[in-house]
Scaffold this motif. Structure first.
Motif, PDB file in Angstrom:
ATOM      1  N   ILE A 505      -5.759  -3.475  -6.258  1.00 15.96           N
ATOM      2  CA  ILE A 505      -5.267  -2.180  -7.075  1.00 15.96           C
ATOM      3  C   ILE A 505      -5.069  -0.866  -6.213  1.00 15.96           C
ATOM      4  O   ILE A 505      -4.091  -0.161  -6.160  1.00 15.96           O
ATOM      5  N   GLN A 506      -6.079  -0.685  -5.134  1.00 14.50           N
ATOM      6  CA  GLN A 506      -6.155   0.314  -4.360  1.00 14.50           C
ATOM      7  C   GLN A 506      -4.761   0.386  -3.480  1.00 14.50           C
ATOM      8  O   GLN A 506      -3.988   1.212  -2.935  1.00 14.50           O
ATOM      9  N   MET A 507      -4.340  -1.067  -2.866  1.00 12.72           N
ATOM     10  CA  MET A 507      -3.088  -1.120  -1.972  1.00 12.72           C
ATOM     11  C   MET A 507      -2.082  -0.633  -3.031  1.00 12.72           C
ATOM     12  O   MET A 507      -1.058   0.073  -2.298  1.00 12.72           O
ATOM     13  N   PHE A 508      -1.809  -1.223  -4.180  1.00 11.85           N
ATOM     14  CA  PHE A 508      -0.854  -0.726  -5.182  1.00 11.85           C
ATOM     15  C   PHE A 508      -0.881   0.738  -5.193  1.00 11.85           C
ATOM     16  O   PHE A 508       0.407   1.346  -5.097  1.00 11.85           O
ATOM     17  N   GLU A 509      -1.722   1.351  -5.335  1.00 11.00           N
ATOM     18  CA  GLU A 509      -1.892   2.898  -5.191  1.00 11.00           C
ATOM     19  C   GLU A 509      -1.225   3.587  -4.159  1.00 11.00           C
ATOM     20  O   GLU A 509      -0.679   4.438  -4.276  1.00 11.00           O
ATOM     21  N   LYS A 510      -1.727   3.039  -3.045  1.00  9.68           N
ATOM     22  CA  LYS A 510      -1.441   3.605  -1.811  1.00  9.68           C
ATOM     23  C   LYS A 510       0.211   3.337  -1.677  1.00  9.68           C
ATOM     24  O   LYS A 510       0.911   4.409  -1.241  1.00  9.68           O
ATOM     25  N   ILE A 511       0.666   2.231  -2.130  1.00 11.15           N
ATOM     26  CA  ILE A 511       2.203   1.970  -2.045  1.00 11.15           C
ATOM     27  C   ILE A 511       2.871   2.899  -2.907  1.00 11.15           C
ATOM     28  O   ILE A 511       3.995   3.459  -2.546  1.00 11.15           O
ATOM     29  N   GLN A 512       2.389   3.376  -4.068  1.00 11.16           N
ATOM     30  CA  GLN A 512       3.138   4.305  -4.814  1.00 11.16           C
ATOM     31  C   GLN A 512       3.096   5.741  -4.432  1.00 11.16           C
ATOM     32  O   GLN A 512       4.322   6.395  -4.348  1.00 11.16           O
ATOM     33  N   VAL A 513       2.124   6.093  -3.604  1.00 16.25           N
ATOM     34  CA  VAL A 513       2.019   7.314  -2.895  1.00 16.25           C
ATOM     35  C   VAL A 513       3.257   7.282  -1.573  1.00 16.25           C
ATOM     36  O   VAL A 513       3.748   8.249  -1.616  1.00 16.25           O
ATOM     37  N   LYS A 515       5.701   5.422  -1.253  1.00 17.60           N
ATOM     38  CA  LYS A 515       6.891   5.296  -1.556  1.00 17.60           C
ATOM     39  C   LYS A 515       7.795   6.588  -1.988  1.00 17.60           C
ATOM     40  O   LYS A 515       8.875   6.639  -2.160  1.00 17.60           O
ATOM     41  N   SER A 516       6.893   7.732  -2.093  1.00 12.14           N
ATOM     42  CA  SER A 516       7.651   8.877  -2.429  1.00 12.14           C
ATOM     43  C   SER A 516       8.446   9.410  -1.255  1.00 12.14           C
ATOM     44  O   SER A 516       9.223  10.323  -1.430  1.00 12.14           O
ATOM     45  N   ASP A 517       8.143   8.768  -0.006  1.00 13.99           N
ATOM     46  CA  ASP A 517       8.808   9.104   1.229  1.00 13.99           C
ATOM     47  C   ASP A 517      10.037   7.987   1.459  1.00 13.99           C
ATOM     48  O   ASP A 517       9.629   6.945   1.621  1.00 13.99           O
ATOM     49  N   PRO A 518      11.265   8.292   1.324  1.00 17.48           N
ATOM     50  CA  PRO A 518      12.006   7.276   1.398  1.00 17.48           C
ATOM     51  C   PRO A 518      11.913   6.364   2.717  1.00 17.48           C
ATOM     52  O   PRO A 518      12.296   5.199   2.785  1.00 17.48           O
ATOM     53  N   ARG A 519      11.807   6.976   3.925  1.00 21.12           N
ATOM     54  CA  ARG A 519      11.737   6.454   5.147  1.00 21.12           C
ATOM     55  C   ARG A 519      10.329   5.340   4.730  1.00 21.12           C
ATOM     56  O   ARG A 519      10.331   3.992   5.319  1.00 21.12           O
ATOM     57  N   ARG A 520       9.206   5.814   4.493  1.00 23.85           N
ATOM     58  CA  ARG A 520       7.926   4.914   3.954  1.00 23.85           C
ATOM     59  C   ARG A 520       8.429   3.755   2.974  1.00 23.85           C
ATOM     60  O   ARG A 520       8.064   2.667   3.346  1.00 23.85           O
TER      61      ARG A 520
END
Length: 555
Positions: A505-513, A515-520
């Motif tokens: 779940i923590q990995m999911f949350e990090k991914i959402q953060v 993903k707000s950067d298009p390059r990331r």
């Protein structure tokens, strides 16, 4: 015991001997991976040179570590102490202690899952696995066995970024025999608080199991006191739903402790109905006080046996009445009940967060449920955990389909745009990945990554704490593979499986953060490709997850 995927002996040793610290003397100690099971009598040597267990963490992250203790000589009293980094108190005392071995079994003989009845436990290969985390710091060690230690760190949301160092001291007969160093590098990124996480976690709770194990009257003060630490643990993991039952035995009493109706139903002598919501209200208010919510999932308009229990004043008796979904009596029963329920929910201010929930019901039954729900109040929210049906999609606020199913192209995006919840679930059907007590722990951390790769909102599993007869010692049950019915243990003792689920779940949350950067976002998309349908491979699972974590924890 058959495994879902195998590690060769060499690969196994390499896996859990990463980041090892060796010890002198009769008792050896080593850092181990939290991803894999280890046998109670499998010597975890060779040990490597002394090294540090290294973590990289976001602020607000929960970290896990495992140490293996082993001695070929006599047993003795063993213990451990954790020196906190820079005098901070980051160790979660309730989830730090010795791992206890419990009995488990295996998949069905065809290896295709764990569903079906198992009345004769001797028909399945059984073994011991270290899964239950008992929060004690010392115990009597049995020679020539592996005794794991589990340590959980909760990095505060206000932690100052930097490098923190500490040690774990192992004692044998009250003498320090090994000191294992660790470090936690906190980076300048922050995970959201559980209540603000985007991941929709829905693990169904069973209050009836708690009353039996605690030996207290149902819905007594002692019952609620016994449940509080367990439900607060669930809230801390980010649980979004309160599991409420509005029929008697909605799942036909399939668990060791069956679910009862939380609404008292009385049919008066004149044929009118009266409802008492005392238990329902106390349960919801209690769960809200534990931090669980915002949704209230009410099961079920379609109980498995279509039998409904109420008190009949005319006969002065309890009645169990079977009603066909296409009968006028079915409509009369439910429209009356759901109309009154809607009025009560609106008075409590709960109507907008209440969901009338069904699971794995045939399409005909689902249409009948929709019919009576809409007659009672068209504004009710409705959910289904089951196979995807296109003609039901628009009606469902919350839709959760099995792991092996696929949403049609564009459905998830359209549902998200409409503010609806879209998730997936696993149950006894999946051989891999799963959270059986014999599943490799790394499998539990997959579910957050699977949700992220599929663009879903989260994950559902039907049983948080539907405990078996002796859950502390034996996870096997008369139905389904061992561990299927619960993820945590009595007395608020967590499990390796539950803690690894939190990691996902923590990995999911990090991914959402990120993903707000298009390059990331582009890089994250590439890293998630190995977790797509039909691409997940047990042999490379740890490697792929390490790649994801390395990127998520980079600056």
């Amino acid at each position: 015991m058959k495994k879902l995927f195998s590690f060769s002996l060499v690969a196994f040793f390499l896996s859990f001997c990463l980041e090892i610290a060796a010890a002198e003397g009769p008792l050896k100690a080593a850092w181990s991976t939290t991803d894999c099971l280890v046998g109670k009598t499998e010597c975890p040597s060779p040990f490597g040179n002394g090294k540090t267990q290294k973590f990289t963490a976001w602020r607000g992250e929960r970290l896990h570590a495992k140490i293996l203790l082993w001695s070929s000589t006599d047993g003795g009293e063993v213990g451990f102490t954790v020196e906190e980094p820079q005098a901070n108190h980051w160790v979660d005392d309730a989830t730090t202690g010795f791992l206890r071995y419990v009995m488990t079994d295996e998949l069905n003989k065809d290896g295709k899952g764990g569903c079906g009845y198992r009345p004769d436990k001797t028909q399945f290969d059984s073994s011991l696995v270290a899964d239950r985390i008992e929060p004690i710091r010392s115990l009597r060690y049995e020679a020539k066995t592996v005794q794991p230690v589990w340590i959980t760190f909760d990095v505060p949301h206000d932690a100052v970024p930097g490098l923190y160092r500490g040690t774990v001291s192992i004692t044998y007969d009250n003498k320090v025999c090994s000191v294992l160093p660790y470090s936690i590098r906190v980076i300048d990124r922050t995970l959201p608080e559980p209540a603000k996480q985007k991941f929709h976690l829905d693990l169904w709770q069973n209050p009836f199991s708690v009353a039996r194990i605690a030996g207290v009257p149902l819905w007594s003060k002692e019952h609620f006191d016994a449940m509080r630490p367990l439900m607060e643990r669930l809230a801390k993991a980010g649980q979004r739903g309160i599991t409420a039952t509005i029929t008697h035995k909605p799942w036909n009493g399939q668990t060791y402790d069956y679910f009862e109706d939380m609404i008292t139903e009385i049919k008066r002598a004149d044929g009118t109905w009266m409802y008492d919501y005392t238990v329902f209200d106390r349960w919801v208010e209690f769960m809200q006080s534990c931090g669980v919510g915002p949704y209230i999932y009410c099961y079920s308009v379609i109980p498995w046996e279509l039998t409904f229990r109420y008190y009949d004043q005319a006969t002065n008796s309890m009645v169990d009445r079977k009603l066909a979904v296409d009968s006028p009596e079915f409509d009369e029963y439910w429209v009356n009940k759901l109309k009154a329920f809607a009025s009560h929910l609106k008075e409590k201010g709960w109507f907008g967060q209440t969901i009338i929930a069904m699971d794995e019901r045939p399409e005909k039954s689902m249409k009948a449920a929709l019919r009576v729900i809409r007659k009672a109040d068209p504004a009710y929210k409705i959910s289904l955990a089951g196979n995807y049906h296109e003609d039901l999609n628009a009606e469902l606020f919350d839709l959760c389909i099995p792991y092996d199913n696929k949403y049609p192209e564009g459905v998830v995006a359209a549902r998200r745009a409409a503010g609806k919840i879209t998730t997936f679930y696993t149950c006894c059907a999946e051989a891999f990945p799963n959270t059986f007590s014999f599943s490799q722990p790394v499998e539990a951390s997959l579910f957050g990554l699977i949700a992220a790769e599929r663009g879903l909102d989260g994950y559902l599993r039907w049983a948080y704490n539907s405990w078996v007869e002796s859950p502390d010692q034996d996870t096997r049950f008369r139905t389904w593979a061992a561990g299927d019915t619960y993820l945590v243990y009595p007395m608020n003792q967590s499990s390796v499986r539950f803690e690894k689920l939190i990691e996902g779940i923590q990995m999911f949350e990090k991914i959402q953060v990120l993903k707000s950067d298009p390059r990331r976002a582009r890089m994250v998309g590439r890293l998630l490709q190995p977790f797509a349908y039909d691409k997940i491979k047990g042999a490379s699972l740890q490697k792929e997850i390490r790649k994801v974590n390395a990127y998520l924890n980079s600056k």
